[in-house]
Design a protein around this motif. Structure first.
Motif, short mmCIF file in Angstrom:
data_model
loop_
_atom_site.label_atom_id
_atom_site.label_comp_id
_atom_site.label_asym_id
_atom_site.label_seq_id
_atom_site.Cartn_x
_atom_site.Cartn_y
_atom_site.Cartn_z
N CYS A 104 0.84 -1.20 0.00
CA CYS A 104 0.00 0.00 0.00
C CYS A 104 0.87 1.25 0.00
CB CYS A 104 -0.92 0.00 1.21
SG CYS A 104 -2.36 -1.08 1.08
N VAL A 105 1.91 1.23 0.83
CA VAL A 105 2.84 2.36 0.89
C VAL A 105 3.64 2.45 -0.41
CG1 VAL A 105 4.84 3.32 2.10
CG2 VAL A 105 2.99 2.24 3.40
N ALA A 106 4.06 1.30 -0.93
CA ALA A 106 4.86 1.30 -2.16
C ALA A 106 4.09 1.87 -3.34
CB ALA A 106 5.33 -0.13 -2.47
N VAL A 107 2.83 1.44 -3.50
CA VAL A 107 2.04 1.91 -4.64
C VAL A 107 1.79 3.42 -4.52
CG1 VAL A 107 -0.20 1.77 -5.79
CG2 VAL A 107 0.98 -0.31 -5.11
N ARG A 108 1.53 3.89 -3.31
CA ARG A 108 1.34 5.34 -3.13
C ARG A 108 2.62 6.09 -3.52
NH1 ARG A 108 -2.29 8.66 -0.56
NH2 ARG A 108 -3.49 6.85 0.13
N SER A 129 1.53 5.94 -13.77
CA SER A 129 0.16 6.08 -14.28
C SER A 129 -0.65 4.83 -13.92
CB SER A 129 0.15 6.30 -15.79
OG SER A 129 0.73 5.19 -16.45
N ALA A 130 -1.96 5.01 -13.77
CA ALA A 130 -2.85 3.92 -13.38
C ALA A 130 -3.43 3.23 -14.61
CB ALA A 130 -3.97 4.47 -12.51
N PRO A 131 -3.91 1.99 -14.46
CA PRO A 131 -4.61 1.34 -15.57
C PRO A 131 -5.86 2.14 -15.93
CG PRO A 131 -4.09 -0.23 -13.82
CD PRO A 131 -3.81 1.12 -13.27
N ALA A 132 -6.31 2.01 -17.17
CA ALA A 132 -7.51 2.72 -17.61
C ALA A 132 -8.69 2.33 -16.73
CB ALA A 132 -7.81 2.36 -19.07
N MET A 181 -6.29 2.01 -6.48
CA MET A 181 -4.83 1.88 -6.53
C MET A 181 -4.25 1.76 -5.12
SD MET A 181 -3.33 1.84 -9.57
CE MET A 181 -1.67 2.49 -9.33
N PHE A 182 -4.78 2.53 -4.18
CA PHE A 182 -4.20 2.58 -2.84
C PHE A 182 -4.85 1.60 -1.87
CE2 PHE A 182 -3.24 7.34 -3.72
CZ PHE A 182 -2.18 6.98 -4.53
N SER A 183 -5.77 0.77 -2.35
CA SER A 183 -6.46 -0.17 -1.48
C SER A 183 -5.58 -1.39 -1.18
CB SER A 183 -7.77 -0.62 -2.12
OG SER A 183 -7.52 -1.37 -3.31
N VAL A 235 0.12 -1.62 -15.26
CA VAL A 235 -0.68 -2.30 -16.28
C VAL A 235 -1.94 -2.90 -15.67
CG1 VAL A 235 -0.69 -4.10 -18.05
CG2 VAL A 235 1.39 -2.76 -17.64
N PHE A 236 -1.79 -3.55 -14.50
CA PHE A 236 -2.97 -3.99 -13.75
C PHE A 236 -2.63 -4.02 -12.26
CE2 PHE A 236 -1.13 -8.01 -15.53
CZ PHE A 236 -0.74 -8.63 -14.35
N ILE A 237 -3.68 -4.02 -11.45
CA ILE A 237 -3.51 -3.90 -10.00
C ILE A 237 -4.40 -4.92 -9.29
CG2 ILE A 237 -5.32 -2.12 -9.75
CD1 ILE A 237 -2.07 -1.69 -7.92
N HIS A 238 -3.86 -5.61 -8.30
CA HIS A 238 -4.62 -6.53 -7.44
C HIS A 238 -5.33 -7.62 -8.22
CE1 HIS A 238 -3.55 -3.44 -4.75
NE2 HIS A 238 -4.68 -2.78 -4.67
N ARG A 239 -4.73 -8.13 -9.26
CA ARG A 239 -5.36 -9.20 -10.05
C ARG A 239 -5.19 -10.53 -9.32
NH1 ARG A 239 -4.31 -9.54 -16.39
NH2 ARG A 239 -5.67 -7.72 -16.25
N VAL A 240 -6.27 -11.28 -9.25
CA VAL A 240 -6.25 -12.56 -8.53
C VAL A 240 -6.51 -13.69 -9.52
CG1 VAL A 240 -7.29 -13.95 -6.72
CG2 VAL A 240 -7.06 -11.48 -6.41
N GLY A 241 -5.58 -14.63 -9.62
CA GLY A 241 -5.77 -15.81 -10.45
C GLY A 241 -6.05 -15.49 -11.90
N GLY A 242 -5.57 -14.33 -12.39
CA GLY A 242 -5.77 -13.97 -13.79
C GLY A 242 -7.07 -13.27 -14.07
#
Length: 250
Positions: free
Chosen positions: A184-188, A197-200, A207-209, A238-245
């Protein structure tokens, strides 16, 4: 010349402490639960075709076990040695470690502070965690730059949502396994200071969750050499918090 790198940052799988709603931090060095091992294996299956050049992990047991599960399913990791770095440790929660997450929320309310940024007695502040993030990024960039810097770089920024789409043969692809509060700290830091930049369609709240267990983030980095040092000149999530694809983030 610019070079281009990919940073895959999976969070670790579930532990019994997670399941019970207890804080681990640094003092509790727990192992993955059976569910956690399955989650790590699912992350490994999703990342199995990525040609990793480097693997980094927190030196805590649950993070190393997650990294091992991912590496076991990826042929590119057969020749690699995992680097276990204490700079990737989870945030210290001080006196709250081993206790209930809800108790930490109550401590924050009693102190009149927001829960995500609250520092209990003996714990690390967000700035202290950010310093570790900065130190790790510097250390990682210098190691990867020294090992993989190409004679010439090609722009492969067409890479989008897949785990391995568009990656050129001269790029460095790093797997970095760390922890939820740390990331969380790293992404911030990536967004606010490195101008990542964030994904569309992804706002700052997402992003910060906090990521779910074994969630995966992918970052594209543009790296330049300045004298004897390698520095990030551009960064894109490119993507954030993706689980199992699952493409829940996009």
């Amino acid at each position: 010349r610019d070079s281009f790198g990919r940073l895959f940052a999976p969070y670790l799988g579930e532990t019994e402490y997670n399941k019970a709603g207890l804080l681990q931090g640094q003092a509790v060095d727990s192992s993955l639960s059976e569910t956690g091992r399955q989650q790590a294996a699912a992350a490994g299956s999703y990342l199995r075709d990525v040609g990793f050049s480097n693997v980094f992990s927190s030196d805590m047991r649950r993070a190393q076990q997650t990294a091992e599960k991912i590496m076991q399913q990826n042929s590119s990791c057969l020749r690699l040695q995992m680097v276990c770095d204490p700079l990737l440790k989870e945030k210290s929660f001080g006196v709250a470690e081993g206790g209930r997450v809800e108790d930490l929320r109550e401590m924050a309310r009693a102190a009149g502070e927001p829960f995500p940024g609250f520092t209990p007695p003996g714990g690390e502040t967000p700035d202290q965690v950010k310093l570790r993030v900065q130190q790790f990024m510097e250390k990682m960039l210098q190691q990867i730059g020294a090992e993989h810097w190409p004679a010439g770089g090609a722009d492969v920024s067409s890479a989008e949502g897949g785990p391995d789409n568009g990656m050129g043969p001269l790029n460095a692809h790093a797997l970095v396994v760390s922890h939820g509060a740390y990331m969380c700290v790293a992404v911030r830091y990536f967004v606010e200071e490195l101008r990542c930049s964030a994904p569309a369609g992804c706002d700052r709240k997402r992003m910060f969750s906090l990521s779910p267990n074994a969630g995966i983030c992918r970052f594209n980095l543009t790296v330049v050499r300045q004298g004897a040092r390698y520095v990030v000149s551009g960064m894109r999530c490119v993507f954030i918090h993706r689980v199992g694809g699952a493409e829940q983030d996009e």
